[in-house]
Design an enzyme around this catalytic site. Structure first.
Site, mmCIF file in Angstrom:
data_model
loop_
_atom_site.group_PDB
_atom_site.id
_atom_site.type_symbol
_atom_site.label_atom_id
_atom_site.label_comp_id
_atom_site.label_asym_id
_atom_site.label_seq_id
_atom_site.Cartn_x
_atom_site.Cartn_y
_atom_site.Cartn_z
ATOM 1 N N LEU A 138 49.556 23.907 41.406
ATOM 2 C CA LEU A 138 50.672 23.723 40.483
ATOM 3 C C LEU A 138 51.695 24.848 40.603
ATOM 4 O O LEU A 138 52.900 24.606 40.692
ATOM 5 C CB LEU A 138 50.134 23.645 39.042
ATOM 6 C CG LEU A 138 51.143 23.438 37.912
ATOM 7 C CD1 LEU A 138 51.762 22.045 38.003
ATOM 8 C CD2 LEU A 138 50.462 23.624 36.551
ATOM 9 N N THR A 139 51.239 26.097 40.617
ATOM 10 C CA THR A 139 52.111 27.268 40.537
ATOM 11 C C THR A 139 52.935 27.477 41.801
ATOM 12 O O THR A 139 52.463 27.249 42.918
ATOM 13 C CB THR A 139 51.259 28.520 40.265
ATOM 14 O OG1 THR A 139 50.517 28.320 39.062
ATOM 15 C CG2 THR A 139 52.133 29.752 40.112
ATOM 16 N N GLU A 140 54.167 27.945 41.587
ATOM 17 C CA GLU A 140 55.067 28.293 42.695
ATOM 18 C C GLU A 140 55.620 29.704 42.467
ATOM 19 O O GLU A 140 55.505 30.242 41.359
ATOM 20 C CB GLU A 140 56.211 27.280 42.789
ATOM 21 C CG GLU A 140 55.728 25.873 43.086
ATOM 22 C CD GLU A 140 56.873 24.887 43.301
ATOM 23 O OE1 GLU A 140 58.053 25.309 43.220
ATOM 24 O OE2 GLU A 140 56.585 23.700 43.565
ATOM 25 N N PRO A 141 56.241 30.297 43.486
ATOM 26 C CA PRO A 141 56.790 31.648 43.315
ATOM 27 C C PRO A 141 57.753 31.765 42.130
ATOM 28 O O PRO A 141 57.802 32.806 41.467
ATOM 29 C CB PRO A 141 57.500 31.903 44.649
ATOM 30 C CG PRO A 141 56.733 31.098 45.636
ATOM 31 C CD PRO A 141 56.331 29.862 44.900
ATOM 32 N N ARG A 280 20.249 56.276 27.817
ATOM 33 C CA ARG A 280 21.044 57.489 28.089
ATOM 34 C C ARG A 280 20.714 58.558 27.055
ATOM 35 O O ARG A 280 20.931 58.362 25.855
ATOM 36 C CB ARG A 280 22.539 57.143 28.043
ATOM 37 C CG ARG A 280 23.459 58.344 28.216
ATOM 38 C CD ARG A 280 23.462 58.832 29.661
ATOM 39 N NE ARG A 280 24.583 59.722 29.894
ATOM 40 C CZ ARG A 280 24.501 61.052 29.925
ATOM 41 N NH1 ARG A 280 23.335 61.648 29.724
ATOM 42 N NH2 ARG A 280 25.573 61.768 30.175
ATOM 43 N N GLN A 351 33.855 52.554 28.486
ATOM 44 C CA GLN A 351 34.015 53.865 27.852
ATOM 45 C C GLN A 351 32.663 54.444 27.451
ATOM 46 O O GLN A 351 32.417 55.649 27.603
ATOM 47 C CB GLN A 351 34.922 53.738 26.628
ATOM 48 C CG GLN A 351 35.313 55.060 25.987
ATOM 49 C CD GLN A 351 36.374 55.808 26.783
ATOM 50 O OE1 GLN A 351 36.902 55.285 27.759
ATOM 51 N NE2 GLN A 351 36.691 57.021 26.356
ATOM 52 N N HIS A 353 29.918 54.032 28.938
ATOM 53 C CA HIS A 353 29.218 54.479 30.140
ATOM 54 C C HIS A 353 29.750 55.815 30.665
ATOM 55 O O HIS A 353 29.143 56.418 31.554
ATOM 56 C CB HIS A 353 29.349 53.430 31.259
ATOM 57 C CG HIS A 353 28.366 52.305 31.159
ATOM 58 N ND1 HIS A 353 28.426 51.343 30.162
ATOM 59 C CD2 HIS A 353 27.297 51.978 31.929
ATOM 60 C CE1 HIS A 353 27.448 50.470 30.342
ATOM 61 N NE2 HIS A 353 26.743 50.835 31.398
ATOM 62 N N GLY A 355 31.676 58.484 32.811
ATOM 63 C CA GLY A 355 32.077 58.506 34.218
ATOM 64 C C GLY A 355 31.395 57.442 35.053
ATOM 65 O O GLY A 355 31.965 56.936 36.024
ATOM 66 N N GLU A 378 46.002 29.851 33.812
ATOM 67 C CA GLU A 378 45.936 28.662 32.954
ATOM 68 C C GLU A 378 46.634 28.899 31.613
ATOM 69 O O GLU A 378 46.169 28.448 30.564
ATOM 70 C CB GLU A 378 44.486 28.201 32.756
ATOM 71 C CG GLU A 378 43.901 27.585 34.014
ATOM 72 C CD GLU A 378 42.601 26.848 33.793
ATOM 73 O OE1 GLU A 378 42.485 26.174 32.754
ATOM 74 O OE2 GLU A 378 41.721 26.945 34.652
#
Length: 395
Positions: A138-141, A280, A351, A353, A355, A378
């Site tokens: 469906l999509t175009e530039p 942790r 966040q 987790h 680093g 969509e």
């Protein structure tokens, strides 16, 4: 990512007890969960992985939910609640598995809705078996949300053939699909009233689908170029000039399932966050012992459940035959809330987790990239806001 991360937990299925679902839906999830957990697909090459997933989903019978029973499907008609549960469960395991499933449904949905008996017999059973890969073009530039701006043209070159010229882009399964449901201007009237849908085979002379697009979360995408591509008039889907209505009807079926995919990703992020918080250790305790962590997990849970209820309601309204306007508003609300909430949930999980969350190979890192596109395709969030805002003004 080459293989799914180790399971932190099986997804919560308490929602199956809600009145939106019946025994058939509960049985569906009961069978799907262990199947997904048993799959190990190398997803390093997204195109090879998509082919693998389509084959596996077809062989296991899950793609039968993409087509009606008359053409090899599992249920008499397309069932939005089944689609929602399938996508949510698959997305929890692998967003690429969800993508492979969803595109089979979306790519063939127009044939289910408007195809003649010969078209349906040729394509739908093969889609259900995973033997043919489908795509929706469906999509175009210059024509994304503004469907009326579609410029691809299908002109009658002879009594039995259309000549197709134009460009489609951001096409899922582009360069991978066996056929495309292409929306083009046939000129019956200006704007959306002059659009039609055609089935175009990937090997059609004049079609080039090899311009692959690379995105932040690898998925098979491509730009399609039509250069005097000849397509028989027997490829026309539904009435000439009926393409816009057909596109909306197809998207109406699958839009709640986009929300469901977001739910699956958000539920996985919450499960990953809970597992991480429990193991942790810091300052002599586990991360889960801190009230700030508990509060964040509570917020994540509430955001997921808010999106879930809207998603299940939208699917139930469609299956129960609610008026079109009510169904469209419910789908817009579900798609907007579920995808936006999932983005927040996954960000909070990352966040938590620290680093480790931004390290490639960590599940929340890949989810962070996977979720972003769902707020766009969509119908972007802003489009859903417009749908709901206009409905509020009219009410």
């Amino acid at each position: 990512m080459q293989h799914p991360a180790p399971w932190p937990a099986r997804p919560n299925t308490q929602h199956l007890g809600l009145p939106f679902f019946d025994a058939a839906h509960r049985d569906l999830v009961a069978g799907l969960l262990p199947w997904t957990e048993a799959q190990q697909v190398d997803e390093h090459d997204d195109r090879a992985a998509c082919r693998d997933w389509v084959q596996r989903l077809g062989q296991a019978g899950w793609l039968r939910y993409c087509v009606p029973a008359a053409h090899g499907g599992a249920l008499p008609q397309l069932d939005s609640r089944a689609l929602v549960l399938l996508r949510e469960t698959l997305a929890f395991h692998s967003p690429l598995a969800d993508f492979a499933f969803a595109m089979q449904g979306l790519g063939s949905g127009a044939i289910t809705l408007a195809g003649n008996p010969a078209q349906q017999a040729r394509w739908l059973p093969a889609v259900a078996r995973g033997e043919k890969i489908a795509a929706f073009a469906l999509t175009e530039p210059e024509a994304g949300s503004d469907v009326a701006a579609i410029g691809t043209e299908a002109t009658l070159a002879s009594p039995g053939h259309y000549r197709l010229n134009g460009v489609k882009t951001w096409i899922s399964n582009g360069g991978l699909a066996d056929f495309y449901c292409v929306f083009a201007r046939t000129g019956e009237a200006p704007g959306t009233r002059g659009l039609s849908a055609l089935i175009v085979e990937a090997n059609a002379p004049g079609l080039n689908d090899q311009e692959h697009l690379q995105v932040m979360a690898p998925h098979p995408l491509a730009t399609l170029r039509f250069d005097d591509c000849h397509v028989g008039t027997d490829a026309l889907l539904g009435p000439s000039g009926g393409g816009f209505k057909l596109a909306l009807q197809t998207l109406d079926i699958f839009r709640p399932s986009v929300a469901a995919a977001a739910l699956g990703m958000a539920r996985r992020a919450l499960a990953e966050a809970v597992a991480h918080a429990r193991q942790r250790r810091m300052f002599g305790a586990t991360l889960a012992d801190f009230q700030l962590t508990q509060a964040k997990l509570g917020e994540m849970s509430a955001l997921i459940e808010a999106g879930a209820l809207l998603t299940y309601r939208a699917a139930w309204l469609r299956d129960s035959g609610a008026p079109q306007a009510e169904r469209s508003q419910a789908a817009a609300c579900a798609k907007m809330v579920a995808t936006e909430n999932a983005q927040r949930v996954i960000d909070m999980a990352l966040q938590m987790h620290g680093g480790r969350g931004v390290q490639v190979g960590c599940k929340v890192e890949s989810l962070y990239r996977d979720i972003r596109a769902l707020r766009i395709y969509e119908g972007a969030t802003e489009v859903q806001q417009l749908i709901l805002g206009k409905a509020a003004l009219q009410g």
